[in-house]
Design a protein around this motif. Structure first.
Motif, PDB file in Angstrom:
ATOM      1  N   THR A   1       0.861  -1.183   0.000  1.00 22.33           N
ATOM      2  CA  THR A   1       0.000   0.000   0.000  1.00 22.33           C
ATOM      3  C   THR A   1       0.893   1.226   0.000  1.00 22.33           C
ATOM      4  OG1 THR A   1      -1.761  -1.119   1.213  1.00 22.33           O
ATOM      5  CG2 THR A   1      -1.762   1.291   1.261  1.00 22.33           C
ATOM      6  N   VAL A   2       0.633   2.142  -0.918  1.00 21.49           N
ATOM      7  CA  VAL A   2       1.416   3.373  -1.036  1.00 21.49           C
ATOM      8  C   VAL A   2       0.519   4.546  -0.633  1.00 21.49           C
ATOM      9  CG1 VAL A   2       2.778   4.855  -2.551  1.00 21.49           C
ATOM     10  CG2 VAL A   2       2.747   2.361  -2.919  1.00 21.49           C
ATOM     11  N   MET A   3       0.990   5.296   0.368  1.00 22.90           N
ATOM     12  CA  MET A   3       0.227   6.450   0.861  1.00 22.90           C
ATOM     13  C   MET A   3       1.059   7.713   0.615  1.00 22.90           C
ATOM     14  SD  MET A   3      -1.102   4.835   4.478  1.00 22.90           S
ATOM     15  CE  MET A   3      -2.203   6.224   4.771  1.00 22.90           C
ATOM     16  N   LEU A   4       0.429   8.711   0.013  1.00 24.12           N
ATOM     17  CA  LEU A   4       1.115   9.964  -0.301  1.00 24.12           C
ATOM     18  C   LEU A   4       0.444  11.112   0.440  1.00 24.12           C
ATOM     19  CD1 LEU A   4       0.892   8.252  -3.309  1.00 24.12           C
ATOM     20  CD2 LEU A   4       2.670   9.940  -3.735  1.00 24.12           C
ATOM     21  N   GLU A   5       1.156  11.682   1.391  1.00 24.79           N
ATOM     22  CA  GLU A   5       0.658  12.827   2.164  1.00 24.79           C
ATOM     23  C   GLU A   5       1.225  14.108   1.557  1.00 24.79           C
ATOM     24  OE1 GLU A   5       1.089  14.804   6.636  1.00 24.79           O
ATOM     25  OE2 GLU A   5       2.064  12.895   6.152  1.00 24.79           O
ATOM     26  N   ASP A   6       0.342  15.035   1.208  1.00 26.57           N
ATOM     27  CA  ASP A   6       0.761  16.305   0.622  1.00 26.57           C
ATOM     28  C   ASP A   6       1.381  17.192   1.713  1.00 26.57           C
ATOM     29  OD1 ASP A   6       1.113  18.689  -0.681  1.00 26.57           O
ATOM     30  OD2 ASP A   6      -0.879  18.751  -1.571  1.00 26.57           O
ATOM     31  N   ILE A   7       2.680  17.434   1.608  1.00 30.05           N
ATOM     32  CA  ILE A   7       3.385  18.268   2.599  1.00 30.05           C
ATOM     33  C   ILE A   7       3.918  19.539   1.949  1.00 30.05           C
ATOM     34  CG2 ILE A   7       4.003  16.310   4.069  1.00 30.05           C
ATOM     35  CD1 ILE A   7       6.809  16.406   2.815  1.00 30.05           C
ATOM     36  N   THR A   8       3.319  19.911   0.807  1.00 28.10           N
ATOM     37  CA  THR A   8       3.808  21.077   0.072  1.00 28.10           C
ATOM     38  C   THR A   8       3.751  22.339   0.920  1.00 28.10           C
ATOM     39  OG1 THR A   8       3.042  20.081  -1.991  1.00 28.10           O
ATOM     40  CG2 THR A   8       3.537  22.430  -2.028  1.00 28.10           C
ATOM     41  N   GLU A   9       2.604  22.587   1.573  1.00 25.20           N
ATOM     42  CA  GLU A   9       2.462  23.801   2.383  1.00 25.20           C
ATOM     43  C   GLU A   9       3.448  23.801   3.543  1.00 25.20           C
ATOM     44  OE1 GLU A   9       0.798  26.508   1.723  1.00 25.20           O
ATOM     45  OE2 GLU A   9       0.227  25.573  -0.174  1.00 25.20           O
ATOM     46  N   ARG A  10       3.632  22.632   4.149  1.00 24.49           N
ATOM     47  CA  ARG A  10       4.586  22.563   5.263  1.00 24.49           C
ATOM     48  C   ARG A  10       6.003  22.854   4.788  1.00 24.49           C
ATOM     49  NH1 ARG A  10       5.559  16.847   7.864  1.00 24.49           N
ATOM     50  NH2 ARG A  10       7.260  16.844   6.349  1.00 24.49           N
ATOM     51  N   ARG A  11       6.373  22.282   3.623  1.00 15.87           N
ATOM     52  CA  ARG A  11       7.712  22.524   3.089  1.00 15.87           C
ATOM     53  C   ARG A  11       7.890  23.995   2.730  1.00 15.87           C
ATOM     54  NH1 ARG A  11      11.019  18.458   1.027  1.00 15.87           N
ATOM     55  NH2 ARG A  11      12.301  20.243   0.395  1.00 15.87           N
ATOM     56  N   ARG A  12       6.858  24.596   2.161  1.00 11.80           N
ATOM     57  CA  ARG A  12       6.956  26.030   1.822  1.00 11.80           C
ATOM     58  C   ARG A  12       7.070  26.878   3.075  1.00 11.80           C
ATOM     59  NH1 ARG A  12       2.211  26.060  -2.853  1.00 11.80           N
ATOM     60  NH2 ARG A  12       3.490  25.113  -4.520  1.00 11.80           N
ATOM     61  N   ALA A  13       6.307  26.495   4.101  1.00 14.68           N
ATOM     62  CA  ALA A  13       6.388  27.235   5.363  1.00 14.68           C
ATOM     63  C   ALA A  13       7.771  27.082   5.987  1.00 14.68           C
ATOM     64  CB  ALA A  13       5.311  26.742   6.329  1.00 14.68           C
ATOM     65  N   GLU A  14       8.315  25.853   5.933  1.00 14.40           N
ATOM     66  CA  GLU A  14       9.649  25.621   6.477  1.00 14.40           C
ATOM     67  C   GLU A  14      10.691  26.414   5.701  1.00 14.40           C
ATOM     68  OE1 GLU A  14      10.057  21.428   6.199  1.00 14.40           O
ATOM     69  OE2 GLU A  14       8.937  21.009   8.064  1.00 14.40           O
ATOM     70  N   GLU A  15      10.530  26.450   4.382  1.00 14.28           N
ATOM     71  CA  GLU A  15      11.474  27.193   3.556  1.00 14.28           C
ATOM     72  C   GLU A  15      11.380  28.687   3.844  1.00 14.28           C
ATOM     73  OE1 GLU A  15      14.543  27.800   1.007  1.00 14.28           O
ATOM     74  OE2 GLU A  15      13.751  25.872   1.718  1.00 14.28           O
ATOM     75  N   ALA A  16      10.150  29.182   3.978  1.00 12.59           N
ATOM     76  CA  ALA A  16       9.967  30.598   4.314  1.00 12.59           C
ATOM     77  C   ALA A  16      10.573  30.908   5.670  1.00 12.59           C
ATOM     78  CB  ALA A  16       8.473  30.953   4.293  1.00 12.59           C
ATOM     79  N   LEU A  17      10.407  29.972   6.622  1.00 12.51           N
ATOM     80  CA  LEU A  17      10.976  30.170   7.945  1.00 12.51           C
ATOM     81  C   LEU A  17      12.493  30.186   7.879  1.00 12.51           C
ATOM     82  CD1 LEU A  17      10.640  30.426  10.997  1.00 12.51           C
ATOM     83  CD2 LEU A  17      10.537  27.927  11.134  1.00 12.51           C
ATOM     84  N   ARG A  18      13.071  29.271   7.085  1.00 16.14           N
ATOM     85  CA  ARG A  18      14.532  29.248   6.944  1.00 16.14           C
ATOM     86  C   ARG A  18      15.042  30.547   6.329  1.00 16.14           C
ATOM     87  NH1 ARG A  18      13.909  23.679   5.840  1.00 16.14           N
ATOM     88  NH2 ARG A  18      13.578  24.121   3.617  1.00 16.14           N
ATOM     89  N   GLU A  19      14.335  31.022   5.288  1.00 17.88           N
ATOM     90  CA  GLU A  19      14.742  32.280   4.659  1.00 17.88           C
ATOM     91  C   GLU A  19      14.646  33.434   5.642  1.00 17.88           C
ATOM     92  OE1 GLU A  19      12.444  32.883   1.180  1.00 17.88           O
ATOM     93  OE2 GLU A  19      13.330  31.204   0.067  1.00 17.88           O
ATOM     94  N   SER A  20      13.557  33.434   6.441  1.00 16.47           N
ATOM     95  CA  SER A  20      13.388  34.486   7.438  1.00 16.47           C
ATOM     96  C   SER A  20      14.497  34.425   8.483  1.00 16.47           C
ATOM     97  CB  SER A  20      12.019  34.347   8.112  1.00 16.47           C
ATOM     98  OG  SER A  20      11.852  35.299   9.129  1.00 16.47           O
ATOM     99  N   GLU A  21      14.828  33.212   8.921  1.00 11.84           N
ATOM    100  CA  GLU A  21      15.892  33.062   9.910  1.00 11.84           C
ATOM    101  C   GLU A  21      17.229  33.508   9.345  1.00 11.84           C
ATOM    102  OE1 GLU A  21      15.666  28.971  10.993  1.00 11.84           O
ATOM    103  OE2 GLU A  21      14.146  29.303  12.550  1.00 11.84           O
ATOM    104  N   GLN A  22      17.479  33.175   8.062  1.00  9.77           N
ATOM    105  CA  GLN A  22      18.736  33.570   7.437  1.00  9.77           C
ATOM    106  C   GLN A  22      18.829  35.092   7.324  1.00  9.77           C
ATOM    107  OE1 GLN A  22      18.706  31.445   3.746  1.00  9.77           O
ATOM    108  NE2 GLN A  22      19.276  29.482   4.666  1.00  9.77           N
ATOM    109  N   LYS A  23      17.710  35.734   6.932  1.00  7.65           N
ATOM    110  CA  LYS A  23      17.706  37.193   6.839  1.00  7.65           C
ATOM    111  C   LYS A  23      17.904  37.820   8.216  1.00  7.65           C
ATOM    112  CE  LYS A  23      14.744  37.400   2.740  1.00  7.65           C
ATOM    113  NZ  LYS A  23      13.412  37.799   2.205  1.00  7.65           N
ATOM    114  N   TYR A  24      17.220  37.249   9.222  1.00  5.12           N
ATOM    115  CA  TYR A  24      17.352  37.778  10.577  1.00  5.12           C
ATOM    116  C   TYR A  24      18.777  37.610  11.072  1.00  5.12           C
ATOM    117  CZ  TYR A  24      16.837  38.123  15.631  1.00  5.12           C
ATOM    118  OH  TYR A  24      17.003  38.457  16.949  1.00  5.12           O
TER     119      TYR A  24
END
Length: 437
Positions: free
Chosen positions: A172-195
């Motif tokens: 059984t193959v289950m695919l959970e959409d984590i696109t929003e989480r990855r985008r949020a994590e990426e935005a957070l990383r960018e924010s942390e890098q800028k800060y």
């Protein structure tokens, strides 16, 4: 849900459906005229697939038709995309979410090899290797990046070993959409890098101090202020860097800041530089609180103000020196505001000669204190100095000085300007020139 479904399995399910109170292995074997061992093997297959349930009464095992929702229905309840493969990677089942994603009907997908179906995107060496491992009983979890015309999508792919209705292994193959989480994590990383970049570039040092007074973070600018590398401070108490006698005052000020509950508290403290000399550090303090409202520590924005404070001390020393000179020269000196003409300063000689009392005169106009004739003399030259914005010196003129009688004086008026060039005050210097006549 399976492809090869033995006839006996269907007969067992029909018998159990007709006997909701349950049946033993022997009862079922008698009903379908199959030996007991074979029935036991079929019942194990149905147990594994979740289609029947079993209860034990002493040594007897009683089997019931499962009350669970069929796996195909459960798959459709899930928001994740799900599909099932048999050991030949033929698609056995898919749910509605997956069909919507690939924009294809279930009947078009099921029953054909994955690589020949709308699921061909999952025919990747990494995924097929995981599928083969799952056939051997190894579960896996990976992240998958899926590129489409409208952008990138990210999925958490879970591959689970499964036993099909037919008893053969599958996955059984289950695919959970984590696109929003990855985008949020990426935005957070960018924010942390800028800060972090901002913190590292500003001239002030940023310190985070725990509630036990230890450094939890020190920005790179710390080295310019204290001479220590930031990592040298981590885990050390701030009091290790204060001069003796400063600890009690710092604790009191930080405690007040925590009780007030807001930032902006400013404290100047003497600290010890790495090379041993003393520096003055000005810190803007903000308390930090946890989710429960308990004090977690402090954030401090710090700068070295040693030069500024030294310059202020030099200016104060120079002002004190000038004030001493003005107080001790024989000339009568006074200062008035250019707009209101209120007297704001006079020296000792002015006080002695005109009987001036600081408490009664300071902040008042001349006409409110002295006789009109004396006021006319003291005001001489004000308009000229204010209008021309230059020094103005009067001719000799008579002036009545209490205790001395009629005297001859000369007056010099000097306009005084603010740092922005605004005319603020007029300095008056009165000299008794009677003896020079």
């Amino acid at each position: 849900m399976g492809c090869d479904f033995p006839e006996e399995l269907s007969r067992i399910l029909e018998i159990l459906k007709a006997n909701p109170k349950g049946m033993s292995v022997s009862d079922i074997a008698g009903e379908i005229s199959v030996n007991r061992n074979t029935v036991s093997r079929y019942l194990d297959m149905l147990l594994i697939s979740g289609q029947v349930e079993m209860k034990t009464y002493g040594k007897a095992k009683v089997f019931y038709l499962s009350q669970r929702v069929p796996i195909s229905s459960m798959m459709n309840f899930a928001s994740d995309m799900v599909f099932v493969l048999d050991r030949d990677f033929i698609v056995v089942e898919t749910n509605d979410a997956l069909c919507r994603f690939v924009q294809e009907k279930r009947e078009v997908i099921c029953g054909i090899p994955m690589r020949d179906s709308a699921l061909v995107a999952f025919d990747h060496p990494l995924i097929t290797a995981r599928l083969r491992d799952a056939m051997e009983g190894t579960e896996s979890v990976d992240e998958l990046r899926y590129v489409r015309v409208d952008g990138e999508l990210f999925y958490r792919v879970k591959i689970i070993p499964t036993v099909l209705n037919s008893g053969i292994p599958g996955v059984t193959v289950m695919l959970e959409d984590i696109t929003e989480r990855r985008r949020a994590e990426e935005a957070l990383r960018e924010s942390e890098q800028k800060y972090r970049a901002l913190v590292e570039q500003i001239n002030d040092a940023i310190w985070i101090i725990d509630d036990d007074w230890t450094f939890n973070y020190a920005s790179p600018r710390t080295e310019r202020i204290l001479g220590y590398e930031p990592e040298d401070l981590l885990g050390r108490r701030i009091f290790d860097y204060l001069l003796p006698g400063e600890e009690e005052r710092v604790i009191a000020r930080l405690t007040d800041a925590a009780e007030e509950g807001n930032g902006g508290a400013v404290i100047t403290v003497a600290m010890r530089h790495h090379d041993g000399h003393t520096i003055d550090v000005e810190a803007s303090i903000s308390p930090e609180f946890d989710e429960l409202g308990n004090l977690a520590g402090f954030r401090a924005v710090c700068r070295d103000v040693s030069e500024r404070r030294a310059a202020a001390r030099r200016v104060l020393k120079w002002k004190t020196f000038l004030h001493s000179i003005l107080q001790n020269i024989p000339a009568m000196v006074f200062v008035t505001e250019s707009r209101t003409h209120n007297i704001i300063f006079f020296n000792r000689s002015f006080k002695v000669n005109f009987g001036a009392d600081a408490d009664l005169i300071t902040g008042k106009r001349c006409v409110d204190i002295f006789p009109p004739a004396l006021c006319r003399v003291l005001a001489t030259g004000d308009n000229e100095a204010i209008t021309t914005r230059q020094e103005f010196e009067t001719d000799r003129m008579p002036c009545y000085i209490p205790g001395k009688g009629e005297r001859t004086v000369s007056i010099k008026k000097v306009p005084l300007f603010s740092s922005s060039g605004e005319l603020k005050y007029v300095l008056g210097i009165v000299k008794d020139v009677t003896a020079t006549e």
